[in-house]
Design a protein around this motif. Structure first.
Motif, PDB file in Angstrom:
ATOM      1  N   LEU A 103      34.435   4.588  -7.964  1.00 17.76           N
ATOM      2  CA  LEU A 103      35.664   4.562  -8.745  1.00 17.76           C
ATOM      3  C   LEU A 103      36.672   5.609  -8.261  1.00 17.76           C
ATOM      4  CD1 LEU A 103      34.064   4.162 -12.288  1.00 17.76           C
ATOM      5  CD2 LEU A 103      35.183   2.386 -10.924  1.00 17.76           C
ATOM      6  N   ALA A 104      36.200   6.838  -8.043  1.00 21.59           N
ATOM      7  CA  ALA A 104      37.116   7.922  -7.683  1.00 21.59           C
ATOM      8  C   ALA A 104      37.723   7.736  -6.303  1.00 21.59           C
ATOM      9  CB  ALA A 104      36.384   9.264  -7.748  1.00 21.59           C
ATOM     10  N   LEU A 105      36.995   7.094  -5.394  1.00 21.32           N
ATOM     11  CA  LEU A 105      37.500   6.932  -4.030  1.00 21.32           C
ATOM     12  C   LEU A 105      38.617   5.899  -3.932  1.00 21.32           C
ATOM     13  CD1 LEU A 105      34.183   7.171  -1.967  1.00 21.32           C
ATOM     14  CD2 LEU A 105      36.073   8.810  -2.016  1.00 21.32           C
ATOM     15  N   ARG A 106      38.926   5.264  -5.038  1.00 18.16           N
ATOM     16  CA  ARG A 106      40.087   4.361  -5.061  1.00 18.16           C
ATOM     17  C   ARG A 106      41.378   5.161  -5.204  1.00 18.16           C
ATOM     18  NH1 ARG A 106      38.067  -0.701  -5.403  1.00 18.16           N
ATOM     19  NH2 ARG A 106      35.915  -0.879  -6.148  1.00 18.16           N
ATOM     20  N   THR A 107      41.231   6.466  -5.403  1.00 21.59           N
ATOM     21  CA  THR A 107      42.381   7.367  -5.470  1.00 21.59           C
ATOM     22  C   THR A 107      42.323   8.309  -4.267  1.00 21.59           C
ATOM     23  OG1 THR A 107      41.199   9.053  -6.748  1.00 21.59           O
ATOM     24  CG2 THR A 107      42.282   7.298  -7.975  1.00 21.59           C
ATOM     25  N   VAL A 108      43.387   9.054  -4.049  1.00 24.26           N
ATOM     26  CA  VAL A 108      43.426  10.018  -2.947  1.00 24.26           C
ATOM     27  C   VAL A 108      44.048  11.313  -3.438  1.00 24.26           C
ATOM     28  CG1 VAL A 108      43.573   8.282  -1.118  1.00 24.26           C
ATOM     29  CG2 VAL A 108      45.677   9.131  -2.172  1.00 24.26           C
ATOM     30  N   GLY A 109      43.774  12.392  -2.718  1.00 21.44           N
ATOM     31  CA  GLY A 109      44.425  13.670  -2.979  1.00 21.44           C
ATOM     32  C   GLY A 109      44.198  14.193  -4.385  1.00 21.44           C
ATOM     33  N   VAL A 110      45.310  14.501  -5.060  1.00 25.34           N
ATOM     34  CA  VAL A 110      45.250  15.054  -6.410  1.00 25.34           C
ATOM     35  C   VAL A 110      44.584  14.073  -7.368  1.00 25.34           C
ATOM     36  CG1 VAL A 110      46.604  15.888  -8.361  1.00 25.34           C
ATOM     37  CG2 VAL A 110      47.268  16.500  -6.031  1.00 25.34           C
ATOM     38  N   GLY A 111      44.804  12.799  -7.150  1.00 26.13           N
ATOM     39  CA  GLY A 111      44.187  11.786  -8.002  1.00 26.13           C
ATOM     40  C   GLY A 111      42.673  11.868  -7.969  1.00 26.13           C
ATOM     41  N   PHE A 112      42.109  12.088  -6.780  1.00 29.56           N
ATOM     42  CA  PHE A 112      40.652  12.208  -6.649  1.00 29.56           C
ATOM     43  C   PHE A 112      40.158  13.431  -7.414  1.00 29.56           C
ATOM     44  CE2 PHE A 112      36.804  13.691  -4.500  1.00 29.56           C
ATOM     45  CZ  PHE A 112      36.047  12.538  -4.469  1.00 29.56           C
ATOM     46  N   MET A 113      40.881  14.540  -7.297  1.00 33.99           N
ATOM     47  CA  MET A 113      40.509  15.759  -8.007  1.00 33.99           C
ATOM     48  C   MET A 113      40.481  15.518  -9.512  1.00 33.99           C
ATOM     49  SD  MET A 113      42.925  18.349  -5.826  1.00 33.99           S
ATOM     50  CE  MET A 113      42.911  19.553  -7.155  1.00 33.99           C
ATOM     51  N   ILE A 114      41.509  14.864 -10.029  1.00 35.55           N
ATOM     52  CA  ILE A 114      41.622  14.651 -11.471  1.00 35.55           C
ATOM     53  C   ILE A 114      40.525  13.711 -11.963  1.00 35.55           C
ATOM     54  CG2 ILE A 114      43.070  13.658 -13.281  1.00 35.55           C
ATOM     55  CD1 ILE A 114      45.494  14.666 -11.698  1.00 35.55           C
ATOM     56  N   VAL A 115      40.270  12.647 -11.215  1.00 31.41           N
ATOM     57  CA  VAL A 115      39.242  11.692 -11.640  1.00 31.41           C
ATOM     58  C   VAL A 115      37.867  12.344 -11.678  1.00 31.41           C
ATOM     59  CG1 VAL A 115      38.033   9.570 -10.999  1.00 31.41           C
ATOM     60  CG2 VAL A 115      40.527   9.664 -10.889  1.00 31.41           C
ATOM     61  N   THR A 116      37.534  13.133 -10.662  1.00 34.67           N
ATOM     62  CA  THR A 116      36.231  13.804 -10.667  1.00 34.67           C
ATOM     63  C   THR A 116      36.137  14.812 -11.811  1.00 34.67           C
ATOM     64  OG1 THR A 116      37.057  15.409  -9.013  1.00 34.67           O
ATOM     65  CG2 THR A 116      35.812  13.511  -8.199  1.00 34.67           C
ATOM     66  N   ARG A 206      33.206   3.204   3.062  1.00 34.57           N
ATOM     67  CA  ARG A 206      31.738   3.253   3.082  1.00 34.57           C
ATOM     68  C   ARG A 206      31.245   4.629   3.506  1.00 34.57           C
ATOM     69  NH1 ARG A 206      28.927  -0.841   7.038  1.00 34.57           N
ATOM     70  NH2 ARG A 206      29.604   0.756   8.529  1.00 34.57           N
ATOM     71  N   HIS A 207      31.882   5.223   4.504  1.00 29.04           N
ATOM     72  CA  HIS A 207      31.473   6.550   4.950  1.00 29.04           C
ATOM     73  C   HIS A 207      31.745   7.612   3.874  1.00 29.04           C
ATOM     74  CE1 HIS A 207      31.123   4.759   8.972  1.00 29.04           C
ATOM     75  NE2 HIS A 207      30.422   5.836   9.290  1.00 29.04           N
ATOM     76  N   LYS A 208      32.891   7.502   3.213  1.00 27.56           N
ATOM     77  CA  LYS A 208      33.197   8.442   2.128  1.00 27.56           C
ATOM     78  C   LYS A 208      32.184   8.302   0.992  1.00 27.56           C
ATOM     79  CE  LYS A 208      38.202   9.200   2.451  1.00 27.56           C
ATOM     80  NZ  LYS A 208      39.471   9.002   1.723  1.00 27.56           N
ATOM     81  N   LEU A 209      31.856   7.067   0.642  1.00 22.39           N
ATOM     82  CA  LEU A 209      30.896   6.833  -0.427  1.00 22.39           C
ATOM     83  C   LEU A 209      29.528   7.388  -0.047  1.00 22.39           C
ATOM     84  CD1 LEU A 209      30.412   5.608  -3.216  1.00 22.39           C
ATOM     85  CD2 LEU A 209      29.844   3.438  -2.080  1.00 22.39           C
ATOM     86  N   GLY A 210      29.150   7.226   1.213  1.00 21.04           N
ATOM     87  CA  GLY A 210      27.891   7.799   1.683  1.00 21.04           C
ATOM     88  C   GLY A 210      27.898   9.313   1.584  1.00 21.04           C
TER      89      GLY A 210
END
Length: 314
Positions: A103-116, A206-210
């Motif tokens: 779910l979080a990898l559908r965002t980038v940058g600040v968005g990823f930080m906030i989702v996590t 896929r690599h990020k998810l891994g």
């Protein structure tokens, strides 16, 4: 000696030193170093995601807590022995990492930080809400009689140090092996230039998810072992503080270096420990030292050593 030989000699030399120290350290530092090795394993997991893949998470405490609660609840409510309970803890972290990552990898940058960060807060609130089983902020103690694995009483200093050493050795060597593999090199390529990595045909998602799953699994292993070795499980370990700490340790030691997480954890732990012995305003001392390091050693301790002296450091 080749660069690869130097790399393995340095890292195995550190492990040899840590193994030998258990026989000579006084009791206080013996216990401290065991704790540092477990927390450094947590930082190793964070470094795989942040230092090598470039994913800045503000919610890594949820994986640490997932491993701790997966192990602790299995022992407390299901009557499992430590071995299967530790496996349950690690699997809990991996599953959570896969769900959060997807779910979080559908965002980038600040968005990823906030989702996590949001996911981590949700895990913390769940631990509080189901206080009947987790005992919330109060937490629960794992009794000494339950903390016996393969004939080792993990409540005793010697076995506890040895198991912490084995955990840290496994995490550090796994990290080194991963970053020397093709998978690890792709992660570095994604960190440096994600679009170019995608143009070269690599499946970036896929690599990020891994990377997230591996990072979460290592963090969960650290959490599970921490709860077992020190006999306590509590929601405190799911708070934002325990998401910021591994980031701090990695930045201090050197993001994107194998030894950085251990050096940063050791430095921060003893900086707080020593300064608190001199003044009640020890956090001010810690803050000044950290600001100085941020200004004059921007790549972290090991990062600066790599930039100025040993360019072969991984």
């Amino acid at each position: 000696m080749s660069e690869a030989g130097k790399v393995w000699a340095l890292h195995l030399g550190l492990l040899g030193l840590l193994f030998a120290l258990q026989f000579v350290l006084p009791a206080y530092h013996h216990g401290n170093l065991a704790r540092v090795m477990v927390l450094a394993s947590f930082a190793v997991g964070y470094n795989l995601m942040f230092g090598y893949t470039g994913l800045l998470s503000l919610g890594h405490a949820m994986f640490f807590a997932a491993g701790m609660y997966g192990m602790g609840l299995a022992m407390r409510h299901l009557g499992w022995t430590p071995g299967p309970a530790l496996i349950a803890g690690v699997l809990s972290g991996v599953v959570l990492a896969l769900v959060v990552g997807a779910l979080a990898l559908r965002t980038v940058g600040v968005g990823f930080m906030i989702v996590t960060l949001m996911f981590a807060q949700a895990v913390y609130l769940v631990a509080l809400y189901f206080g009947e089983w987790t005992r919330g902020d109060e937490g629960f103690v794992i009794q000494q009689a339950e903390r016996v694995m393969m004939g080792l009483d993990l409540s005793q200093p010697g076995p506890r140090y040895f198991v912490a050493f084995v955990l840290f050795s496994a995490c550090m060597l796994l990290s080194l092996r991963v970053m020397q593999s093709g998978f690890g090199k792709v992660l570095i390529a994604i960190r440096e230039n994600e679009e170019r990595a995608r143009m070269l045909g690599y499946n970036v998602f896929r690599h990020k998810l891994g990377a997230v799953a591996l990072s979460g699994g290592i963090a969960a292993a650290a959490g599970a072992f921490y709860g077992l070795l020190f006999g306590y499980v509590g929601a405190t370990f799911a708070t934002t503080q325990y998401s910021i700490l591994p980031l701090l340790w990695v930045l201090l030691g050197g993001a994107g270096t194998i030894l950085g997480p251990f050096v940063g954890t050791l430095f921060a732990f003893y900086l707080i420990d020593i300064s608190s012995g001199f003044t009640t305003a020890h956090m001010l001392v810690v803050g000044v030292v950290l600001v100085a390091l941020a200004l004059f050693a921007r790549q972290g301790i090991v990062g600066e050593l790599r930039a100025r002296l040993w360019r072969w450091l991984p």
